[in-house]
Design a protein around this motif. Structure first.
Motif, PDB file in Angstrom:
ATOM      1  N   LEU A  73       6.980  24.017   7.348  1.00 26.09           N
ATOM      2  CA  LEU A  73       6.072  23.686   6.246  1.00 26.09           C
ATOM      3  C   LEU A  73       4.655  24.184   6.482  1.00 26.09           C
ATOM      4  O   LEU A  73       3.893  24.369   5.527  1.00 26.09           O
ATOM      5  N   ILE A  74       4.301  24.408   7.715  1.00 23.96           N
ATOM      6  CA  ILE A  74       2.925  24.758   8.054  1.00 23.96           C
ATOM      7  C   ILE A  74       2.562  26.143   7.547  1.00 23.96           C
ATOM      8  O   ILE A  74       3.288  27.113   7.769  1.00 23.96           O
ATOM      9  N   ASN A  75       1.432  26.233   6.858  1.00 24.64           N
ATOM     10  CA  ASN A  75       0.881  27.506   6.383  1.00 24.64           C
ATOM     11  C   ASN A  75      -0.602  27.520   6.747  1.00 24.64           C
ATOM     12  O   ASN A  75      -1.436  26.976   6.032  1.00 24.64           O
ATOM     13  N   LEU A  76      -0.934  28.147   7.860  1.00 25.77           N
ATOM     14  CA  LEU A  76      -2.310  28.153   8.354  1.00 25.77           C
ATOM     15  C   LEU A  76      -3.235  29.029   7.520  1.00 25.77           C
ATOM     16  O   LEU A  76      -4.447  29.033   7.741  1.00 25.77           O
ATOM     17  N   GLY A  77      -2.656  29.742   6.567  1.00 30.55           N
ATOM     18  CA  GLY A  77      -3.466  30.554   5.663  1.00 30.55           C
ATOM     19  C   GLY A  77      -3.416  30.053   4.236  1.00 30.55           C
ATOM     20  O   GLY A  77      -3.759  30.794   3.303  1.00 30.55           O
ATOM     21  N   ALA A  78      -3.000  28.808   4.038  1.00 27.22           N
ATOM     22  CA  ALA A  78      -2.789  28.266   2.690  1.00 27.22           C
ATOM     23  C   ALA A  78      -4.051  28.354   1.840  1.00 27.22           C
ATOM     24  O   ALA A  78      -5.130  27.927   2.273  1.00 27.22           O
TER      25      ALA A  78
END
Length: 282
Positions: A73-78
Motif C-alpha cells: 500500500l505504501i506510495n512514498l511519491g503519492a
C-alpha cells in the motif's frame, strides 16, 4: 558465494520465517514483517522478536542475507497529501520493525505519480520521504526495488533509481534491489549474452554496483519491454534458462541476497537447488 532463498511465509509469526527457509536449505530469505495489504498491523512482541533473532542465529542467517519487503500500500511519491502521510507513517513503522528484529535492510517499491504530477515531482517526493525516514531511524538501509514500469510506477529506468539515490542525503543507507522480471519487462535485454553485458554495464555507469544490495530472481511471463509485472518460474519464461546460467556465473552477484518470488512455492526447494547447480557452469 551466492546466497539464494525465497520470500517465505510468516504464518504463525515472523519467527517462523527463518525456520521455513532453513527447511528448504536456503542461504537467504525475504519476508513481510507486517500484513502487506493493511495500513496498520499489530506490533511484534518482544518475545516474538527474540524468537526471530534466535532462530536466525541458530540457522546461520546473518542480517545481510535477509531482505524484508514493505507493504504494497505504501506510495512514498503519492500526490495525495493524506495518502502520502499514511505511506510515510507505515514506512517508518516498517523500519522500526526491521530494527526490532535485528535486520539491516528494507526493500520497497519507490512510488507512483498516478498521472497527477510530473515524474520529476514524484521522484522529489520519494526522495523527501526517504530522507525523512532515514533521519528518524538508525542502522537500516532503504533498498529501492526496480519496477516493471506498469501503470504510473517509477523506478523502471536506471536513471530514475539513480536520481532518487542522488537526492538521498545519507548515501550510506540507500541501495537497490534489481528484480530480474521487472528489469526485463522494463526493456533491459537480460536474456541474450550481448544484452546481459550491456545491461550491467549501464547499471554500473548509471547507478554503480556499490549500491546493489540484493536481487529478486524471477523469470518473466511477458516479453522484453512489455512493462507488465508477471513473474514466472525459473527458466520457464521469456528470460529463459540462459539468463540464469549467466547470472549464476557472475561473481558481481556474490554475497548479496538473491530472492525467489516465483509463483509456485511448492518447487522453491528444487529451484534453489537448480540455481546452485549452475554456479560456475559457464
Amino acid at each position: 558465494m551466492k546466497y539464494i532463498g525465497a520470500h517465505v511465509s510468516v504464518d504463525g509469526g515472523v519467527s517462523n520465517a527463518p525456520l521455513r527457509a532453513s527447511e528448504l536449505n536456503m542461504k537467504a530469505f525475504a519476508l513481510f514483517t507486517r500484513n502487506p495489504s493493511r495500513w496498520k498491523s499489530a506490533p511484534i512482541s518482544d518475545k516474538e522478536a527474540e524468537r526471530f533473532r534466535s532462530n536466525c542465529a541458530n540457522a546461520g542467517y546473518r542480517p545481510e542475507v535477509i531482505m524484508p519487503h514493505d507493504s504494497f500500500l505504501i506510495n512514498l511519491g503519492a500526490p495525495d497529501s493524506e495518502k502520502l502521510r499514511m505511506s510515510r507513517e507505515a514506512f517508518m513503522d516498517e523500519l522500526h520493525r526491521c530494527a526490532q528484529l535485528g535486520l539491516t535492510m528494507l526493500n520497497f517499491h519507490p512510488g507512483s505519480h498516478l498521472n497527477l504530477v510530473t515524474e520529476e515531482e514524484c521522484i522529489q517526493t520519494i526522495a523527501d520521504s526517504i530522507n525523512m525516514a532515514l533521519d528518524k531511524t538508525h542502522g537500516i538501509t532503504a533498498v529501492i526495488e526496480s519496477t516493471a514500469g506498469q501503470g504510473s510506477n517509477l523506478g523502471f529506468r536506471f536513471e530514475q533509481l539513480a536520481e532518487i539515490i542522488h537526492k538521498t542525503e545519507d548515501k550510506s543507507r540507500i541501495g537497490v534491489c534489481v528484480d530480474t522480471c521487472h528489469t526485463f519487462a522494463a526493456g533491459y535485454d537480460l536474456a541474450t549474452p550481448e544484452g546481459y553485458a550491456r545491461t550491467w554495464d549501464e547499471f554500473e555507469k548509471t547507478i554503480g554496483f556499490k549500491y546493489l544490495k540484493g536481487m529478486h530472481l524471477n523469470d518473466s511471463k511477458k516479453g522484453l519491454g512489455s512493462r507488465v509485472d508477471r513473474h514466472e518460474s525459473i527458466g520457464k519464461g521469456e528470460l529463459g534458462d540462459g539468463f540464469f546460467r549467466m547470472l549464476m556465473a557472475d561473481s558481481r552477484m556474490n554475497r548479496i541476497p538473491l530472492i525467489l518470488e516465483t509463483p509456485n512455492e511448492e518447487i522453491w526447494g528444487s529451484e534453489v537447488r537448480y540455481l546452485y547447480s549452475l554456479e560456475g557452469a559457464l
